[in-house]
Motif scaffolding. Structure first.
Motif, PDB file in Angstrom:
ATOM      1  N   LYS A 151       0.800  -1.215   0.000  1.00  0.00           N
ATOM      2  CA  LYS A 151       0.000   0.000   0.000  1.00  0.00           C
ATOM      3  C   LYS A 151       0.838   1.273   0.000  1.00  0.00           C
ATOM      4  CE  LYS A 151      -4.147  -2.075   1.932  1.00  0.00           C
ATOM      5  NZ  LYS A 151      -5.258  -1.955   2.906  1.00  0.00           N
ATOM      6  N   TYR A 152       1.947   1.279   0.738  1.00  0.00           N
ATOM      7  CA  TYR A 152       2.736   2.514   0.824  1.00  0.00           C
ATOM      8  C   TYR A 152       3.227   2.949  -0.548  1.00  0.00           C
ATOM      9  CZ  TYR A 152       3.063   0.674   5.571  1.00  0.00           C
ATOM     10  OH  TYR A 152       2.768   0.143   6.798  1.00  0.00           O
ATOM     11  N   ASP A 158       0.455   4.503  -9.397  1.00  0.00           N
ATOM     12  CA  ASP A 158      -0.808   4.909 -10.008  1.00  0.00           C
ATOM     13  C   ASP A 158      -0.684   6.257 -10.703  1.00  0.00           C
ATOM     14  OD1 ASP A 158      -2.953   3.491  -7.417  1.00  0.00           O
ATOM     15  OD2 ASP A 158      -2.194   2.640  -9.282  1.00  0.00           O
ATOM     16  N   ARG A 159       0.149   7.134 -10.163  1.00  0.00           N
ATOM     17  CA  ARG A 159       0.275   8.472 -10.739  1.00  0.00           C
ATOM     18  C   ARG A 159       1.143   8.497 -11.984  1.00  0.00           C
ATOM     19  NH1 ARG A 159      -1.571  12.338  -6.969  1.00  0.00           N
ATOM     20  NH2 ARG A 159      -1.319  11.802  -4.780  1.00  0.00           N
ATOM     21  N   SER A 184       8.525   3.475   5.610  1.00  0.00           N
ATOM     22  CA  SER A 184       7.297   3.416   6.417  1.00  0.00           C
ATOM     23  C   SER A 184       7.045   2.067   7.073  1.00  0.00           C
ATOM     24  CB  SER A 184       6.098   3.781   5.547  1.00  0.00           C
ATOM     25  OG  SER A 184       6.158   5.137   5.168  1.00  0.00           O
TER      26      SER A 184
ATOM     27  N   GLU B 149      -7.634   3.153   6.464  1.00  0.00           N
ATOM     28  CA  GLU B 149      -6.697   2.829   5.389  1.00  0.00           C
ATOM     29  C   GLU B 149      -5.517   3.789   5.456  1.00  0.00           C
ATOM     30  OE1 GLU B 149      -8.342  -0.525   3.475  1.00  0.00           O
ATOM     31  OE2 GLU B 149      -6.410   0.488   3.320  1.00  0.00           O
ATOM     32  N   LYS B 151      -2.065   3.254   5.162  1.00  0.00           N
ATOM     33  CA  LYS B 151      -0.738   3.043   4.588  1.00  0.00           C
ATOM     34  C   LYS B 151      -0.459   3.903   3.366  1.00  0.00           C
ATOM     35  CE  LYS B 151      -0.078  -1.559   6.503  1.00  0.00           C
ATOM     36  NZ  LYS B 151       0.296  -2.969   6.233  1.00  0.00           N
ATOM     37  N   TYR B 152      -1.452   4.089   2.491  1.00  0.00           N
ATOM     38  CA  TYR B 152      -1.207   4.850   1.270  1.00  0.00           C
ATOM     39  C   TYR B 152      -0.737   6.262   1.581  1.00  0.00           C
ATOM     40  CZ  TYR B 152      -4.423   1.224  -0.340  1.00  0.00           C
ATOM     41  OH  TYR B 152      -5.049   0.023  -0.576  1.00  0.00           O
ATOM     42  N   LYS B 154       0.744   7.407   4.372  1.00  0.00           N
ATOM     43  CA  LYS B 154       1.753   7.571   5.425  1.00  0.00           C
ATOM     44  C   LYS B 154       3.064   8.145   4.895  1.00  0.00           C
ATOM     45  CE  LYS B 154       3.707   4.949   9.337  1.00  0.00           C
ATOM     46  NZ  LYS B 154       5.072   5.437   9.293  1.00  0.00           N
ATOM     47  N   PRO B 155       3.581   7.710   3.739  1.00  0.00           N
ATOM     48  CA  PRO B 155       4.894   8.200   3.321  1.00  0.00           C
ATOM     49  C   PRO B 155       5.004   9.729   3.250  1.00  0.00           C
ATOM     50  CG  PRO B 155       4.332   6.273   2.028  1.00  0.00           C
ATOM     51  CD  PRO B 155       3.121   6.596   2.842  1.00  0.00           C
ATOM     52  N   VAL B 176      -2.955  16.130   1.083  1.00  0.00           N
ATOM     53  CA  VAL B 176      -2.184  15.336   0.117  1.00  0.00           C
ATOM     54  C   VAL B 176      -2.215  13.864   0.515  1.00  0.00           C
ATOM     55  CG1 VAL B 176       0.098  14.897  -0.839  1.00  0.00           C
ATOM     56  CG2 VAL B 176      -0.689  17.239  -0.578  1.00  0.00           C
ATOM     57  N   ASP B 179      -5.478  12.561  -0.478  1.00  0.00           N
ATOM     58  CA  ASP B 179      -5.568  12.405  -1.932  1.00  0.00           C
ATOM     59  C   ASP B 179      -4.948  11.087  -2.382  1.00  0.00           C
ATOM     60  OD1 ASP B 179      -3.868  13.721  -4.770  1.00  0.00           O
ATOM     61  OD2 ASP B 179      -5.958  13.085  -4.654  1.00  0.00           O
ATOM     62  N   SER B 180      -3.756  10.765  -1.852  1.00  0.00           N
ATOM     63  CA  SER B 180      -3.121   9.490  -2.201  1.00  0.00           C
ATOM     64  C   SER B 180      -4.029   8.324  -1.850  1.00  0.00           C
ATOM     65  CB  SER B 180      -1.792   9.328  -1.462  1.00  0.00           C
ATOM     66  OG  SER B 180      -0.854  10.270  -1.914  1.00  0.00           O
ATOM     67  N   ARG B 183      -7.148   8.007  -4.222  1.00  0.00           N
ATOM     68  CA  ARG B 183      -6.808   7.480  -5.542  1.00  0.00           C
ATOM     69  C   ARG B 183      -6.602   5.969  -5.523  1.00  0.00           C
ATOM     70  NH1 ARG B 183      -5.357  11.283  -9.224  1.00  0.00           N
ATOM     71  NH2 ARG B 183      -5.039  13.348  -8.351  1.00  0.00           N
ATOM     72  N   SER B 184      -6.167   5.469  -4.402  1.00  0.00           N
ATOM     73  CA  SER B 184      -5.707   4.079  -4.378  1.00  0.00           C
ATOM     74  C   SER B 184      -6.659   3.105  -3.699  1.00  0.00           C
ATOM     75  CB  SER B 184      -4.349   3.999  -3.676  1.00  0.00           C
ATOM     76  OG  SER B 184      -3.363   4.629  -4.464  1.00  0.00           O
ATOM     77  N   ASN B 185      -7.733   3.610  -3.086  1.00  0.00           N
ATOM     78  CA  ASN B 185      -8.608   2.706  -2.355  1.00  0.00           C
ATOM     79  C   ASN B 185     -10.025   3.232  -2.394  1.00  0.00           C
ATOM     80  OD1 ASN B 185     -10.066   1.478  -0.063  1.00  0.00           O
ATOM     81  ND2 ASN B 185      -8.099   0.468   0.282  1.00  0.00           N
TER      82      ASN B 185
END
Lengths: 292, 292
Positions: A151-152, A158-159, A184, B149, B151-152, B154-155, B176, B179-180, B183-185
């Motif tokens: 997931k990280y 995707d971008r 992470s 959710e 993890k997406y 966190k970075p 931001v 937003d990540s 987009r991913s979930n």
């Protein structure tokens, strides 16, 4: 838990894996997750695994040595689809042998596999094989697979990734995705295996094992982080009391009626000088609240 | 599943939540995850939840109405630590009532909570409350909590957030990060609740509900993505055949001996014109492989 990613673009395939394995925080070790089956001029196949290490190792063992009932194996499968079935069959054989005993110890039969490459006579292909031995294949709208701590590192892929992305660009993308993951989640770690495959070469194009001293990866790690901070600081601050919704950078309008879900305090709790909570406009910068 | 994030910086607190809820892909709805308990001049508290919706709603209900044995509740708790205990007690009460019946249906007692704010007489504080009703508090080295959710998103927080980050910058960072995730979930969705709290104000500073039409959020979404692609394209391509490891952008050196883990084909499978797989240097751009 590990992180592996593979991408299929117009010109070929990119594979990247980490190599950390653990049985708890006091038992951390290294195990490379990428295995290459190459018969130059005939086939180039890459296997990457995540999940239970003993299951992963047993699957590799069976693939390397096993001739199944029909005499089919990883070296004579006529297509990648057949080769993926060989992998799936190996997973099922390990399941037959080990799943029940694992269950007795409360351990799931946990393995996920990325399998890709090219066999002479067809195009390069990429698969994800599941613990039940079935699998799916990538296609033009699904350009990549991830296994492990996925997931990280997903948002950047995707971008950025498209079918037209070059192999070097896809490799960069995989490395940035891995960097986000390494920062992470401590269950993933160096060194990394990075393999590039150019279509129709039927042999490994490029390979490198990336450790802490790798100059390029260190450059990506520091450069990406610095530049992210720079564009972040370049994003305009929000305007909280815009005159209209279409004003530049308007996050909220003066007089906007947006309210959070509130629970009002009991009347008895209110301070003598406080007003009861009316509907209020909070999207204002001035400290005085508008009284209802 | 939802995504909520809260940050504690030098000047105050930032809270951001989405509002998608689902019981499978054919039953998707909206439920706001943020609740505000505000007694202006005395306390400003924010609760955000992720997990099983019925448990989240029951916890809110109990907090709003319940006086526990010691007469302590969300409105008279003397400190945030006590207030967090009120929240934890409510979770435990719902557990007593519902956990066994849920288990009969194979449903975990799944709830996670972010709880933060300020009570007159002490500084602003931020907590994460667990399904068992216990909790942890943020501190100077752990500036944020995420639930759902996580993890997406966190970075970017790990790269950008420090104690010195301003409230507007922290809000940008949270947007931001969201937003990540969006987009991913697909289990997370608009609208969002964004709340800013300035230390010692003892009332909500700023609030906005962000939907698809929100100009600022749309700007962040498109601008961030475009700029990411731009800095990505600006990263130098790797050099695969560098003369030395210290050469600029050297990913691999010519003559480097890095090898993937290989399984060699059986002798009988080799094509008559092929050579058996020797130790080979693959980190070369030229198509001719070095023969061992």
């Amino acid at each position: 838990m590990t992180y592996c990613v593979a991408m299929r673009v117009e010109s070929g395939l990119v594979f990247l894996s980490d190599s950390r394995t653990n049985a708890g925080v006091d038992q951390v070790s290294t195990f490379r997750k990428m295995t290459v089956y190459e018969n130059p001029g005939d086939r180039m196949l890459v296997l990457m695994t995540a999940g239970n290490l003993s299951i992963s190792q047993s699957v590799r063992q069976l693939i390397a040595e096993r001739i199944n009932d029909s005499g089919r194996n990883i070296w004579n499968a006529a297509t990648m689809h057949e080769a993926a079935q060989v992998v799936g069959d190996a997973v099922r054989a390990v399941y037959e042998r080990d799943a029940r005993a694992l269950r007795e110890f409360g351990i799931d039969f946990n393995i996920s596999i990325i399998f890709g490459g090219q066999i002479r006579g067809e195009r390069s292909r990429l698969f994800q094989v599941y613990a039940a031995g079935n699998f799916i294949e990538s296609h033009d709208e699904a350009l990549y697979f991830q296994i492990g701590e996925a997931k990280y590192g997903k948002p950047i892929i995707d971008r950025v990734l498209t079918r037209a992305t070059s192999l070097d660009e896809a490799a960069k993308c995989a490395l940035v995705s891995m960097d986000s993951t390494l920062r992470s989640n401590i269950s993933c770690g160096l060194p990394l295996d990075l393999l590039i495959y150019e279509n129709d070469k039927l042999a490994v194009s490029r390979f490198v094992n990336i450790d802490e001293k790798n100059q390029y990866f260190q450059m990506i790690r520091s450069s990406w982080g610095q530049q992210l901070k720079r564009i972040f600081e370049g994003i305009a601050d929000p305007v909280w009391n815009a005159t209209s919704e279409s004003e530049a950078n308007a996050l909220a309008t003066a007089g906007g009626r947006a309210e959070p879900l509130r629970v009002a305090p009991p009347q008895s709790m209110l301070r003598p000088d406080a007003h009861p909570a009316p509907p209020q406009t909070l999207a204002q910068q001035t400290p005085d609240r508008q009284q209802g």
